[in-house]
Write an enzyme that holds these catalytic residues in place. Structure first.
Site, PDB file in Angstrom:
ATOM      1  N   TRP A   1       0.830  -1.217   0.000  1.00 21.15           N
ATOM      2  CA  TRP A   1       0.000   0.000   0.000  1.00 21.15           C
ATOM      3  C   TRP A   1       0.861   1.263   0.000  1.00 21.15           C
ATOM      4  O   TRP A   1       1.902   1.301   0.658  1.00 21.15           O
ATOM      5  CB  TRP A   1      -0.902   0.008   1.235  1.00 21.15           C
TER       6      TRP A   1
ATOM      7  N   ASP B   1      -1.178  10.876  -4.002  1.00 17.18           N
ATOM      8  CA  ASP B   1      -2.240  11.891  -3.946  1.00 17.18           C
ATOM      9  C   ASP B   1      -3.454  11.378  -3.164  1.00 17.18           C
ATOM     10  O   ASP B   1      -3.432  10.253  -2.632  1.00 17.18           O
ATOM     11  CB  ASP B   1      -2.608  12.381  -5.355  1.00 17.18           C
TER      12      ASP B   1
ATOM     13  N   GLU C   1      -4.640   8.076  -3.848  1.00 21.11           N
ATOM     14  CA  GLU C   1      -3.619   7.058  -3.583  1.00 21.11           C
ATOM     15  C   GLU C   1      -2.901   6.627  -4.854  1.00 21.11           C
ATOM     16  O   GLU C   1      -2.603   5.456  -5.050  1.00 21.11           O
ATOM     17  CB  GLU C   1      -4.251   5.866  -2.840  1.00 21.11           C
TER      18      GLU C   1
ATOM     19  N   GLU D   1     -19.540   4.483  -2.670  1.00 19.82           N
ATOM     20  CA  GLU D   1     -18.419   5.367  -3.008  1.00 19.82           C
ATOM     21  C   GLU D   1     -18.665   6.032  -4.353  1.00 19.82           C
ATOM     22  O   GLU D   1     -18.518   7.237  -4.520  1.00 19.82           O
ATOM     23  CB  GLU D   1     -17.136   4.529  -3.071  1.00 19.82           C
TER      24      GLU D   1
END
Ligand code: BGC
Length: 382
Positions: free
Chosen positions: A109, A161, A164, A335
């Site tokens: 990640w 950013d 991601e 989302e």
């Protein structure tokens, strides 16, 4: 109030752990963590809804989580001073488990994202303004100073950013959060509500603003990415990345620029032209392929927030109505919405990888709550 408003507050409360952390989405395993970015907007929504206790415990959770990892900052300073590269786990992470630990299960990640650190300080200052909870500030002096020191050290470094992505660049949105953090904490220090530290915050905020103006503007509008300078070459806007809806943040809530500044008028007009689907919602950016690049609820509310601040109440209301139509039978806001995808060929691959789109997403519910309150305020000011 619409049923979705009450439901949103309920979903946020149910998604807050006893530790204070807000889960990003309870039904989407990849989002079973607390992001400082999502969490800070969720806390702000709770503040706008006068649910101050919920916001307060979140800020306490952030404070103790940051202090747990604060020793990393000495090492970052040492590395920067001596030209030693900073590894991906040397930085403060972007998301944590609900009990405030770094996430170690997924090693790949992109943890280096500075915007959440700017946003939590902005949201904390807003919490104090809305609730009058000055005592909380004194409790949180250490993590406030830790965060300011961290941001002061790292704001010029490339990092991921707010979506991601693009760790090779510096981002106008992330810098805007740093500006807001420096500025809002400076004003609390001026009011003697927190002891000051050695960083000249007002001056630093102006440097960040100047950096954005000098390096992110092209053709009269704000580009989302800045290519960092290398040796003699100066930093430059990445023009091919185009406009990104997160640029709204430079005006509301971070107030780096006034909505009347020409560059922001041009940027918002470009977002409306390129990223607002007529009669629909708002996309992140044209080249988005995540779940095929749908319309994002939280960005639609964000544009509505800007409209409300500008007194464009009818347009804000249209966006609010569109969001309400996206509510599922369980009263969830996802989302993103997939009916008009920018890159439909990419949808299936994400579905196979991570399952159906996150729903409910607490950040979507939070931005809806903020929009409803902002429209209410705008109507009172009419
Ligand atoms: C988004 C981030 C967000 C995270 C959790 C990602 O897909 O790009 O902005 O913080 O999901 O909601």
């Amino acid at each position: 109030m619409s049923p979705l408003y009450e439901r949103s507050i309920q979903i946020i409360k149910e998604g807050q752990s006893s530790t204070g952390a807000y889960i990003a989405s309870p039904n989407f395993p990849t989002y079973s963590y607390c992001w400082l970015r999502d969490g800070s907007f969720i806390a702000h929504a709770m503040d706008q809804a006068s649910e101050f206790d919920s916001a307060r415990v979140f800020f306490r959770w952030v404070g103790s989580t940051i202090q747990k990892y604060s020793k990393k900052i000495d090492e970052i300073e040492h590395r920067l001073d001596n030209g030693i590269p900073i590894g991906k786990d040397d930085v403060l992470h972007t998301r944590f488990t609900l009990d405030g630990k770094e996430v170690t299960e997924d090693d790949a990640w992109g943890n280096f994202q500075i915007d959440g650190y700017g946003t939590w300080l902005w949201a904390l200052a807003e919490h104090v303004r809305l609730s009058g909870d000055n005592v909380l500030l004194l409790e949180l002096v250490e993590p406030i100073h830790t965060t300011l020191r961290y941001l002061d050290l790292v704001w010029r470094l490339p990092n991921y950013d707010c979506w991601e992505e693009h760790p090779e660049y510096i981002h106008a949105y992330s810098l805007a959060t740093v500006f807001a953090a420096f500025n809002s904490m400076n004003s609390l220090m001026d009011q003697l509500l927190i002891p000051s530290n050695e960083i000249p915050l007002r001056k630093r905020a102006m440097e960040v603003r100047e950096f954005i103006l000098t390096h992110a503007v092209s053709d009269g509008y704000m580009c989302k990415h800045i290519k960092p300078s290398q040796q003699i070459k100066v930093s430059a806007p990445v023009i091919q990345s185009g406009v990104d809806s997160s640029m709204i943040g430079l005006v509301v809530p971070y107030q780096v620029f006034s909505p009347d500044d020409l560059v922001m008028q041009m940027t918002i007009a470009k977002i409306e032209r390129d990223l607002l689907r007529p009669g629909g919602g708002v996309y992140r950016y044209r080249a988005d392929v995540y779940y095929g690049g749908g319309e994002w609820i939280l960005l639609t509310a964000w544009l509505g927030w800007h409209y409300a601040r500008m007194g464009r109440i009818r347009e804000a209301q249209v966006l609010q109505n569109w969001i309400e139509r996206q509510m599922t039978s369980e009263g969830y806001l996802p989302e993103q919405v997939s009916e008009h995808l920018l890159a439909p060929d990419h949808y299936e691959a994400w579905l196979n990888k991570w399952g159906p789109i996150a729903s409910p997403l607490l950040w979507s519910h939070a931005m809806y709550v903020i929009l409803v309150n902002e429209i209410k305020k705008a109507k009172q000011n009419e």
